[in-house]
Design a protein around this motif. Structure first.
Motif, mmCIF file in Angstrom:
data_model
loop_
_atom_site.group_PDB
_atom_site.id
_atom_site.type_symbol
_atom_site.label_atom_id
_atom_site.label_comp_id
_atom_site.label_asym_id
_atom_site.label_seq_id
_atom_site.Cartn_x
_atom_site.Cartn_y
_atom_site.Cartn_z
ATOM 1 N N VAL A 21 35.907 28.318 57.432
ATOM 2 C CA VAL A 21 36.085 28.455 55.985
ATOM 3 C C VAL A 21 37.451 28.993 55.586
ATOM 4 O O VAL A 21 37.791 28.985 54.400
ATOM 5 N N GLY A 22 38.226 29.450 56.543
ATOM 6 C CA GLY A 22 39.531 29.977 56.181
ATOM 7 C C GLY A 22 40.201 30.674 57.337
ATOM 8 O O GLY A 22 39.785 30.563 58.497
ATOM 9 N N VAL A 78 42.939 34.608 33.608
ATOM 10 C CA VAL A 78 43.763 35.575 32.866
ATOM 11 C C VAL A 78 45.117 35.004 32.477
ATOM 12 O O VAL A 78 45.839 35.613 31.686
ATOM 13 N N GLY A 79 45.475 33.862 33.050
ATOM 14 C CA GLY A 79 46.755 33.254 32.707
ATOM 15 C C GLY A 79 47.958 33.996 33.234
ATOM 16 O O GLY A 79 49.021 34.001 32.607
ATOM 17 N N GLY A 80 47.797 34.625 34.377
ATOM 18 C CA GLY A 80 48.921 35.356 34.971
ATOM 19 C C GLY A 80 48.676 35.644 36.431
ATOM 20 O O GLY A 80 47.578 35.421 36.954
ATOM 21 N N GLU A 81 49.696 36.142 37.103
ATOM 22 C CA GLU A 81 49.606 36.422 38.536
ATOM 23 C C GLU A 81 48.729 37.652 38.782
ATOM 24 O O GLU A 81 48.801 38.654 38.059
ATOM 25 N N VAL A 82 47.889 37.562 39.800
ATOM 26 C CA VAL A 82 47.033 38.679 40.199
ATOM 27 C C VAL A 82 47.230 38.900 41.697
ATOM 28 O O VAL A 82 46.810 38.082 42.513
ATOM 29 N N ALA A 83 47.882 39.987 42.040
ATOM 30 C CA ALA A 83 48.143 40.278 43.447
ATOM 31 C C ALA A 83 46.845 40.596 44.170
ATOM 32 O O ALA A 83 45.962 41.282 43.636
ATOM 33 N N ALA A 84 46.727 40.099 45.395
ATOM 34 C CA ALA A 84 45.523 40.356 46.192
ATOM 35 C C ALA A 84 45.281 41.848 46.366
ATOM 36 O O ALA A 84 44.130 42.299 46.432
ATOM 37 N N ARG A 85 46.343 42.634 46.432
ATOM 38 C CA ARG A 85 46.190 44.071 46.651
ATOM 39 C C ARG A 85 45.478 44.766 45.501
ATOM 40 O O ARG A 85 44.934 45.859 45.679
ATOM 41 N N ARG A 86 45.437 44.143 44.331
ATOM 42 C CA ARG A 86 44.699 44.752 43.219
ATOM 43 C C ARG A 86 43.203 44.823 43.512
ATOM 44 O O ARG A 86 42.498 45.668 42.953
ATOM 45 N N THR A 87 42.700 43.948 44.362
ATOM 46 C CA THR A 87 41.279 43.964 44.698
ATOM 47 C C THR A 87 40.937 45.056 45.697
ATOM 48 O O THR A 87 39.767 45.364 45.899
ATOM 49 N N ARG A 88 41.944 45.598 46.377
ATOM 50 C CA ARG A 88 41.765 46.631 47.396
ATOM 51 C C ARG A 88 40.833 46.156 48.506
ATOM 52 O O ARG A 88 40.062 46.922 49.079
ATOM 53 N N ALA A 89 40.914 44.854 48.809
ATOM 54 C CA ALA A 89 40.106 44.277 49.880
ATOM 55 C C ALA A 89 40.715 44.614 51.238
ATOM 56 O O ALA A 89 41.933 44.661 51.396
ATOM 57 N N ASN A 90 39.842 44.838 52.215
ATOM 58 C CA ASN A 90 40.306 45.028 53.595
ATOM 59 C C ASN A 90 40.765 43.720 54.212
ATOM 60 O O ASN A 90 41.728 43.690 54.989
ATOM 61 N N ILE A 91 40.047 42.630 53.893
ATOM 62 C CA ILE A 91 40.332 41.327 54.486
ATOM 63 C C ILE A 91 40.500 40.297 53.381
ATOM 64 O O ILE A 91 39.633 40.156 52.513
ATOM 65 N N VAL A 92 41.635 39.601 53.409
ATOM 66 C CA VAL A 92 41.859 38.479 52.499
ATOM 67 C C VAL A 92 41.894 37.213 53.335
ATOM 68 O O VAL A 92 42.658 37.115 54.300
ATOM 69 N N LEU A 93 41.037 36.252 52.967
ATOM 70 C CA LEU A 93 40.985 34.979 53.664
ATOM 71 C C LEU A 93 41.694 33.913 52.849
ATOM 72 O O LEU A 93 41.417 33.741 51.654
ATOM 73 N N GLU A 94 42.584 33.197 53.501
ATOM 74 C CA GLU A 94 43.208 32.032 52.872
ATOM 75 C C GLU A 94 42.198 30.886 52.916
ATOM 76 O O GLU A 94 41.736 30.494 53.992
ATOM 77 N N THR A 95 41.834 30.397 51.739
ATOM 78 C CA THR A 95 40.796 29.370 51.646
ATOM 79 C C THR A 95 41.263 28.218 50.771
ATOM 80 O O THR A 95 42.141 28.370 49.915
ATOM 81 N N GLU A 96 40.635 27.066 50.988
ATOM 82 C CA GLU A 96 40.879 25.903 50.149
ATOM 83 C C GLU A 96 39.797 25.835 49.078
ATOM 84 O O GLU A 96 38.826 26.587 49.097
ATOM 85 N N GLY A 97 39.977 24.915 48.152
ATOM 86 C CA GLY A 97 38.977 24.726 47.117
ATOM 87 C C GLY A 97 39.269 25.549 45.878
ATOM 88 O O GLY A 97 40.244 26.292 45.807
ATOM 89 N N GLU A 98 38.390 25.400 44.901
ATOM 90 C CA GLU A 98 38.546 26.063 43.614
ATOM 91 C C GLU A 98 37.324 26.915 43.300
ATOM 92 O O GLU A 98 36.232 26.669 43.806
#
Length: 247
Positions: free
Chosen positions: A14-15, A148-168
């Motif tokens: 999945v990613g 939101v119509g703007g950039e949202v950095a992944a770090r704002r979620t404070r996630a331990n793991i970010v997976l690069e995924t396809e799809g919408e």
């Protein structure tokens, strides 16, 4: 049980892990790493320390039975200890560094926030909010950016793991209840992660220009990412493939 519409036991790629972040001191900005270990407690060293208020509450971005709201704590950073079993480091917004077990660190926090704060290692009261590990997919982040119509950095979620995924869209919604194999570790994926005001607050090195919480409330029940627990401990690294196993 089936997850995402495929048969139980089937493995689906999945990613891939694009980011790993450890937060050695709760509610501070964390440290990106290229490798880490998942343990029964969660990510190694994650939230092992926290700032405590005078009434024994744990300083956080919100107030609850365990937590006490201390605004601005995320503008401080924490980084991993220099030696196994040692205390992490905390860094104030001006770049001054303290060891968490040095009383000077607690004095600096107390002076900065105007309330008594003391850094302590976790004991019987857990520092994690809802789960040991938090994961988010880049597809979901792109959906939030669309909302939101703007950039949202992944770090704002404070996630331990970010997976690069396809799809919408919020692709990980379909993964709830499945097992996720990453590196040498296995995660059991739980329900969605409820967001709070912290997602709209700036933290060290991350601006929060585009408001996210209201948009998530209107479109996705304020959920973003998944909660997870560790079924099998082991090492993980940026670039590792993420394989989903339906139960």
């Amino acid at each position: 049980m089936r997850a995402g519409g495929w048969d139980a036991g089937r493995v689906l790629v999945v990613g891939r892990v694009v980011s790993l972040v450890v937060f050695p001191v709760k509610s501070t900005a964390g440290q990106a790493v290229t490798t880490t270990a998942l343990t029964e407690r969660g990510v190694l060293h994650d939230r092992e320390w926290a700032a405590y208020t005078a009434d024994g509450g744990i300083a956080s971005g919100k107030t609850s039975r365990r937590f006490r709201k201390v605004e601005g704590l995320m503008e401080w950073r924490s980084t991993l200890p220099a030696e196994p079993g040692g205390a992490p480091f905390v860094h104030d917004p001006d770049g001054v560094t303290y060891r968490a077990d040095d009383p000077a660190a607690s004095r600096a926090l107390t002076g900065a926030f105007g309330v008594p704060l003391e850094l302590r290692r976790e004991s019987t009261v857990p520092h994690h909010d809802d789960c040991p590990v938090h994961m988010v997919a880049t597809s979901s982040l792109r959906e939030v950016e669309r909302l939101v119509g703007g950039e949202v950095a992944a770090r704002r979620t404070r996630a331990n793991i970010v997976l690069e995924t396809e799809g919408e869209g919020f692709v990980e919604d379909a993964w709830e209840g499945a097992d996720l194999l990453i590196g040498q570790a296995t995660l059991r994926l739980g329900p969605g992660m409820p967001r709070c005001v912290m997602v709209d607050q700036p933290q060290a090195g991350v601006r929060a220009d585009a408001p996210v919480l209201t948009a998530l409330g209107q479109a996705h029940d304020v959920l973003l990412g998944l909660q997870a627990e560790v079924l099998r401990a082991g090492g993980v690294a940026v670039g590792d493939e993420a394989r989903l196993v339906a139960r």
